[in-house]
Design a protein around this motif. Structure first.
Motif, mmCIF file in Angstrom:
data_model
loop_
_atom_site.group_PDB
_atom_site.id
_atom_site.type_symbol
_atom_site.label_atom_id
_atom_site.label_comp_id
_atom_site.label_asym_id
_atom_site.label_seq_id
_atom_site.Cartn_x
_atom_site.Cartn_y
_atom_site.Cartn_z
ATOM 1 N N THR A 60 58.603 -4.223 69.829
ATOM 2 C CA THR A 60 57.955 -5.430 70.337
ATOM 3 C C THR A 60 57.823 -5.376 71.852
ATOM 4 O O THR A 60 56.795 -5.773 72.424
ATOM 5 N N VAL A 64 54.168 -5.564 73.737
ATOM 6 C CA VAL A 64 53.912 -6.659 74.669
ATOM 7 C C VAL A 64 53.472 -6.122 76.022
ATOM 8 O O VAL A 64 52.502 -6.604 76.625
ATOM 9 N N PRO A 70 52.063 -9.063 80.060
ATOM 10 C CA PRO A 70 53.011 -9.376 78.992
ATOM 11 C C PRO A 70 53.263 -10.864 78.777
ATOM 12 O O PRO A 70 53.490 -11.293 77.650
ATOM 13 N N ALA A 73 51.402 -12.976 76.161
ATOM 14 C CA ALA A 73 51.796 -12.944 74.749
ATOM 15 C C ALA A 73 52.446 -14.251 74.325
ATOM 16 O O ALA A 73 52.425 -14.616 73.142
ATOM 17 N N THR A 89 53.143 -13.201 64.428
ATOM 18 C CA THR A 89 53.900 -13.433 65.664
ATOM 19 C C THR A 89 55.115 -14.302 65.402
ATOM 20 O O THR A 89 56.225 -14.004 65.865
#
Length: 310
Positions: A60, A64, A70, A73, A89
């Protein structure tokens, strides 16, 4: 030549997330299984619980930061709908939290406090369906892209689930083989529970072979872009060697035959299950290598074959 927008971080995410989700799912399933609970079965449940969250969190982290920004996200948590991205998600976030708590409960080997054993079982009931959801999610996400004919198959999600469970099982097999209890007093229980792991993995690998056959047959029976896209992994294609040698032969057929060699004498003739450290490690590494190669091929093949023409 087509540009590869999705590279190693995405491939590693798909591989690590599937492995971790599979390991936790197998751990929870073993913990919830009825019957006597040998120390060796505790090794299976414990190692699956401890190693599961780590690859998921690492994968993950990679995906990301692959986005370039990032913190964007976090916007995915502002919406909740039936899209694969939204559901995946939230499932991934819940899985990381609950599997982390599940792993913490296994840091002490024995459940010295009465509540600890109950907490393990409650979290196992939650982590098993969440682990399967995380394993399915990536396949559904790719399969929902009609513009990419190689990915646009309803069979892809099933292949990802089986591969995730198989690689998770292989990771547990590797840890048990290297670090599990090997004393004489635990030998009988270890052999019985190792038989459970090996036979389950053989079933998963057999399922993978069937799903790959269906995937190829589905593409072959489809006219147009889908049939053309799958040619990249057929003999003569640019990814054919890696697919047939890396995925089919090394990642599936070799461990499948070795596991049948171990399982059949006990299954058909009631003989004592026997294994060896070298064989256990070789089979586990082979399954893990094949699982990574499968993700690599799927991600790359979906991009090099180009989008569907309109």
């Amino acid at each position: 030549m087509h540009e590869l927008n999705w590279g190693l971080p995405v491939i590693l995410y798909l591989f690590l997330a599937g492995l971790g989700a599979g390991a936790v799912t197998v751990s929870g399933s073993v913990l919830l299984r009825k019957g006597g609970f040998h120390d060796s079965r505790m090794d299976i449940a414990r190692y699956g619980a401890l190693i599961g969250p780590i690859p998921v969190m690492l994968g993950t982290f990679l995906i990301v930061f692959e986005l370039g920004q990032p913190f964007r996200a976090l916007n995915l948590f502002k919406m909740l709908n039936l899209s694969p991205m939204s559901i995946g998600t939230w499932a991934l976030a819940l899985f990381i939290i609950l599997s982390g708590l599940y792993a913490i409960c296994f840091i002490p080997r024995q459940a010295t406090w009465p509540w600890l054993g109950k907490a393990r079982r409650v979290l196992a009931w939650l982590c098993v369906p969440l682990g399967i959801s995380v394993a399915i999610y990536t396949g559904v996400l790719l399969g929902a892209m009609p513009a990419r004919p190689f990915w646009n198959s309803p069979i892809l999600a099933g292949l990802f689930v089986l591969s995730a469970l198989s690689t998770g099982t292989a990771a547990i097999m590797l840890m048990v083989a290297l670090f599990g209890e090997k004393s004489a007093e635990h030998r009988e229980g270890r052999e019985n529970d190792q038989y459970l792991l090996v036979s389950s993995d053989a079933l998963l690998l057999g399922g993978e072979m069937l799903v790959i056959f269906l995937f190829l047959m589905f593409a072959h029976l489809t006219i147009g872009d889908v049939r053309h896209a799958v040619e990249v992994i057929l003999p003569g294609g640019s990814l054919a060697s890696l697919f047939w040698w890396g995925v089919v032969l090394i990642g599936i057929l070799f461990p499948f035959v070795m596991e049948l060699f171990q399982v059949v004498p006990k299954l058909l003739y009631g003989r004592t299950f026997r294994s060896s450290l070298v064989l256990e490690v070789a089979v586990a590494l082979s399954v893990l290598a094949g699982g990574f190669a499968l993700r690599y091929i799927i991600v790359v093949a979906g991009q090099v074959t180009g989008p569907t023409t309109l």
